[in-house]
Scaffold this motif. Structure first.
Motif, PDB file in Angstrom:
ATOM      1  N   ASN A 236      61.060  50.342 -10.837  1.00 27.03           N
ATOM      2  CA  ASN A 236      60.821  49.049 -10.223  1.00 27.03           C
ATOM      3  C   ASN A 236      59.489  48.687 -11.333  1.00 27.03           C
ATOM      4  O   ASN A 236      59.242  49.880 -12.147  1.00 27.03           O
ATOM      5  N   TYR A 237      59.219  47.573 -11.447  1.00 25.71           N
ATOM      6  CA  TYR A 237      58.438  46.787 -12.568  1.00 25.71           C
ATOM      7  C   TYR A 237      57.194  47.608 -11.720  1.00 25.71           C
ATOM      8  O   TYR A 237      56.200  47.825 -12.427  1.00 25.71           O
ATOM      9  N   ALA A 238      56.160  47.847 -10.692  1.00 23.20           N
ATOM     10  CA  ALA A 238      55.405  48.893 -10.440  1.00 23.20           C
ATOM     11  C   ALA A 238      55.325  50.382 -11.061  1.00 23.20           C
ATOM     12  O   ALA A 238      54.004  50.658 -11.379  1.00 23.20           O
ATOM     13  N   GLN A 239      56.374  50.855 -10.906  1.00 18.70           N
ATOM     14  CA  GLN A 239      56.425  51.996 -12.249  1.00 18.70           C
ATOM     15  C   GLN A 239      56.185  52.386 -13.526  1.00 18.70           C
ATOM     16  O   GLN A 239      55.823  52.926 -13.460  1.00 18.70           O
ATOM     17  N   LEU A 240      56.521  51.547 -13.747  1.00 18.84           N
ATOM     18  CA  LEU A 240      56.985  50.789 -15.425  1.00 18.84           C
ATOM     19  C   LEU A 240      55.384  50.583 -15.226  1.00 18.84           C
ATOM     20  O   LEU A 240      55.124  51.329 -16.957  1.00 18.84           O
ATOM     21  N   LYS A 241      54.688  49.894 -15.049  1.00 17.21           N
ATOM     22  CA  LYS A 241      53.549  49.542 -15.136  1.00 17.21           C
ATOM     23  C   LYS A 241      52.644  50.661 -15.162  1.00 17.21           C
ATOM     24  O   LYS A 241      51.470  50.647 -15.938  1.00 17.21           O
ATOM     25  N   ALA A 242      52.599  50.765 -13.608  1.00 18.63           N
ATOM     26  CA  ALA A 242      51.790  52.154 -14.186  1.00 18.63           C
ATOM     27  C   ALA A 242      52.155  52.956 -14.483  1.00 18.63           C
ATOM     28  O   ALA A 242      50.765  54.261 -15.449  1.00 18.63           O
ATOM     29  N   ARG A 243      53.385  54.039 -15.592  1.00 15.61           N
ATOM     30  CA  ARG A 243      53.383  54.540 -16.908  1.00 15.61           C
ATOM     31  C   ARG A 243      52.515  53.791 -18.046  1.00 15.61           C
ATOM     32  O   ARG A 243      51.920  54.800 -18.755  1.00 15.61           O
ATOM     33  N   TYR A 244      52.520  52.898 -18.311  1.00 19.45           N
ATOM     34  CA  TYR A 244      52.014  52.038 -19.645  1.00 19.45           C
ATOM     35  C   TYR A 244      51.158  51.529 -19.722  1.00 19.45           C
ATOM     36  O   TYR A 244      49.898  51.934 -20.626  1.00 19.45           O
ATOM     37  N   SER A 245      50.704  50.403 -18.735  1.00 21.85           N
ATOM     38  CA  SER A 245      49.485  49.880 -18.799  1.00 21.85           C
ATOM     39  C   SER A 245      47.985  50.771 -18.283  1.00 21.85           C
ATOM     40  O   SER A 245      47.658  50.719 -16.909  1.00 21.85           O
ATOM     41  N   LYS A 246      47.193  50.957 -19.744  1.00 16.33           N
ATOM     42  CA  LYS A 246      46.563  51.602 -19.134  1.00 16.33           C
ATOM     43  C   LYS A 246      45.430  50.991 -19.272  1.00 16.33           C
ATOM     44  O   LYS A 246      44.179  51.647 -18.533  1.00 16.33           O
ATOM     45  N   SER A 247      44.851  49.800 -19.353  1.00 15.51           N
ATOM     46  CA  SER A 247      43.909  48.457 -19.326  1.00 15.51           C
ATOM     47  C   SER A 247      44.177  48.405 -18.232  1.00 15.51           C
ATOM     48  O   SER A 247      43.106  47.645 -17.618  1.00 15.51           O
ATOM     49  N   GLY A 248      44.740  48.100 -17.442  1.00 13.28           N
ATOM     50  CA  GLY A 248      45.682  47.199 -16.347  1.00 13.28           C
ATOM     51  C   GLY A 248      45.364  46.102 -16.133  1.00 13.28           C
ATOM     52  O   GLY A 248      46.008  45.374 -15.483  1.00 13.28           O
ATOM     53  N   ASN A 249      45.758  45.496 -17.812  1.00 10.93           N
ATOM     54  CA  ASN A 249      45.604  44.104 -17.979  1.00 10.93           C
ATOM     55  C   ASN A 249      46.985  43.809 -19.074  1.00 10.93           C
ATOM     56  O   ASN A 249      46.482  43.887 -19.377  1.00 10.93           O
ATOM     57  N   PRO A 250      47.897  43.974 -18.799  1.00 14.07           N
ATOM     58  CA  PRO A 250      49.363  44.091 -19.667  1.00 14.07           C
ATOM     59  C   PRO A 250      49.461  43.153 -20.598  1.00 14.07           C
ATOM     60  O   PRO A 250      49.824  42.730 -21.762  1.00 14.07           O
ATOM     61  N   LYS A 251      48.385  41.906 -20.392  1.00 11.33           N
ATOM     62  CA  LYS A 251      48.332  40.425 -21.184  1.00 11.33           C
ATOM     63  C   LYS A 251      47.725  40.783 -22.334  1.00 11.33           C
ATOM     64  O   LYS A 251      47.673  39.855 -23.472  1.00 11.33           O
ATOM     65  N   LEU A 252      46.411  42.312 -22.634  1.00 15.89           N
ATOM     66  CA  LEU A 252      46.377  42.509 -24.272  1.00 15.89           C
ATOM     67  C   LEU A 252      46.454  42.975 -25.058  1.00 15.89           C
ATOM     68  O   LEU A 252      47.686  43.524 -24.549  1.00 15.89           O
ATOM     69  N   LYS A 253      46.381  42.997 -25.683  1.00 14.60           N
ATOM     70  CA  LYS A 253      47.112  43.776 -27.097  1.00 14.60           C
ATOM     71  C   LYS A 253      47.368  44.894 -27.246  1.00 14.60           C
ATOM     72  O   LYS A 253      48.518  45.536 -28.124  1.00 14.60           O
ATOM     73  N   SER A 254      46.369  45.356 -26.751  1.00 10.13           N
ATOM     74  CA  SER A 254      45.920  45.883 -26.808  1.00 10.13           C
ATOM     75  C   SER A 254      46.180  47.788 -25.720  1.00 10.13           C
ATOM     76  O   SER A 254      46.308  48.799 -25.936  1.00 10.13           O
TER      77      SER A 254
END
Length: 553
Positions: A236-254
């Motif tokens: 699911n998307y939550a697992q993908l976000k938990a793995r990759y999104s380090k800042s918690g804000n996926p809209k940040l280019k960094s």
């Protein structure tokens, strides 16, 4: 008259064979010269074949310019094709609106003359008047092979020359794409996780926009299906976000999730044919210029399958059956494997210039015997100025050379080769000192020749001579003068390393190295390796043993 297509270029044949879309059948085409008749007039001369399409042209209001002076290519569907299309949409030609008729005509017209010899890759080289590319291919039927367009129609007559352009006859009507890349992705339920990632990172909006500027319109998305993501542990998307999104804000280019998604978006409309004809492609990662590499292995299209510092990094395969989906603003592909971003730090690269496929495939010679490439040889990653003087693969035997071989290149002004170009391995972004490591060889008829090196057109500052031997100085003194001994033991004055200069590599990618002769006639020019060593790292150690291993000295 009918004739077999024998003028297809070797790159096209190799591409079509590589994609597995050709058989041993010949493609039969028809070439006709029409005299003074222009495109529209030619169609009018044969109402039994083209009256239905001319009716649509009349409705569009484009009959005047298609019969006027100019240079066009028209793909005209015959009456059978038009009738089938109108039945499918439940209308007659008279019931089409002017805008609908214009759309039909524009997807079938290109503002330039293209013969079938121009069909050199997955897409035609120019967009249609509709603003979309046409995808070309080859299909096999009972009557032989024929060109297909957009997987919707076959070319049944080709290269009909008219007064104002080239005419090709189709057995089907071309239908333009109606969805953006974002919409195509969202419409497929097996991309639901990836679609949500596109939306959360903000890339859905950019992939849902059709820029009026054709130079900025097209993009390519390599999507990962739910099946592929599940195999990588993301159901699911939550697992993908938990793995990759380090800042918690996926809209940040960094943010790492933003970078992950951007790494799957390429500049330009790149069909499979475009992907395999280049070794790397710029992505939308904005934190630093980042590329994804590509290659064709047999019939398999691979991304990020690299040999980095002598070690193969396995890549992922693109699905040929699920890729090459045309959108209003580009192309959608599907990968059969999950892949993340390759962000590399500067690292020492010892580039063995004899490590290229064409010589390694010659098992009788590679690492065993000297082989002179015949005149007319073509190598994918090595080019030279004078076809009459190809390079020679030299097996050094007992000579002190890395892996006991080197590439001998006949350089000279004005005869022999004025220049040699070679595609480097992947070099991570960073600042490097560039060293030419050569096997000095002076014979009784050797002459002095001075050469310079360049990377991607940027000339390096220090010229050198292949016939110079290493001065009898200490290692520190040598380095201060732009010299070193790169082989072990370090007593061999004929295994010479010369500093060519310092280069700032802007993008992690393969780059173009060019060797240029600036004066002199000829000499044995033996290139063993070219080193790219980060400026803050040790330039002298480790050294190479003849068997290819490294030793700290």
């Amino acid at each position: 008259m009918k004739k077999l297509i024998q003028s297809l270029t070797l790159p096209l044949l190799g591409l079509l064979l590589g994609l597995g879309i050709m058989s041993c059948s010949d493609i039969t085409i028809v070439e006709t010269t029409t005299g003074d008749a222009n495109l529209y007039s030619y169609l009018q001369k044969y109402p039994e074949k083209y009256s239905d399409f001319t009716s649509i042209i009349d409705k569009s209001g484009y009959n005047s310019f298609l019969d006027a002076y100019g240079a066009y290519t028209m793909f005209a569907p015959n009456n059978t094709a038009v009738k089938a299309y109108l039945t499918q949409i439940g209308k007659t030609a008279d019931q089409l609106t002017k805008e609908e008729a214009q759309g039909i005509v524009k997807i079938h017209v290109i503002r330039d003359t293209l013969t079938t010899n121009s069909f050199k890759d997955g897409k035609l080289p120019l967009v249609t008047m509709y603003g979309q590319y046409i995808l070309s291919g080859v299909t096999n039927g009972t009557n032989g092979s024929s060109y297909t367009l957009n997987r919707q129609a076959n070319i049944v007559e080709s290269n009909i020359r008219t007064g104002n352009g080239m005419l090709h006859i189709l057995d089907g009507v071309l239908k333009p794409a109606t969805k953006t890349i974002a919409q195509l992705t969202e419409a497929n339920p097996d991309y639901s996780i990836f679609t949500q990632a596109l939306k959360e990172t903000g890339y859905y909006d950019s992939l849902n926009t059709v820029n009026e500027n054709l130079d900025k319109r097209f993009m390519t998305l390599v999507a990962e299906s739910n099946t592929v993501l599940a195999q990588a542990g993301f159901t699911n998307y939550a697992q993908l976000k938990a793995r990759y999104s380090k800042s918690g804000n996926p809209k940040l280019k960094s943010d790492s999730l933003n970078i992950f998604v951007a790494y799957h978006i390429l500049d330009g409309a790149k069909y499979l044919g475009d992907i395999i004809t280049a070794t790397s492609h710029i992505t939308k990662v904005s934190t630093e210029p980042t590329v994804v590499s590509s290659k064709l292995e047999g019939q398999t299209v691979l991304l990020n399958d690299d040999i980095f510092n002598g070690i193969r990094e396995m890549g992922v395969e693109l699905s040929r059956t699920l890729s090459d989906n045309t959108a209003t603003n580009g192309v959608l592909h599907s990968t059969l494997g999950h892949y993340g971003v390759k962000l590399r730090l500067p690292i020492r690269i010892d580039w063995d210039v004899c490590d290229f496929p064409e010589i390694k495939k010659l098992s009788t010679y590679y690492g065993k015997r000297t082989y002179g490439f015949p005149v007319g040889t073509v190598l994918n990653d090595i080019k030279w100025a004078n076809a009459s003087f190809p390079p020679t693969y030299v097996y050094a035997g007992s000579e002190n050379a890395a892996k006991r071989d080197y590439l001998q290149v006949p350089m000279g002004v004005p005869s022999r080769n004025l220049w040699l170009e070679m595609r480097t391995p992947i070099i991570p972004k960073g600042k490097y000192k560039v060293w030419m490591c050569y096997r000095r060889q002076r014979t009784s008829n050797s002459f002095t020749i001075t050469c310079t090196g360049a990377i991607d057109g940027e000339t390096l500052t220090r010229p050198f001579l292949f016939i110079d031997q290493v001065p009898n100085l200490s290692s520190g003194e040598l380095e201060s003068l732009g010299w070193k001994r790169y082989m072990s033991p370090g007593t061999d004055i004929n295994a010479a390393g010369r500093l060519l200069g310092t280069i700032d590599i802007k993008t992690t990618d393969r780059h173009l190295f060019r060797l240029t002769a600036i004066n002199g006639t000829h000499s044995p020019n033996n290139i063993d390796m070219i080193q790219f060593i980060p400026i803050d790292q040790n330039q002298l150690s480790p050294r190479h043993l003849p068997d290819g291993t490294l030793i700290a000295e």
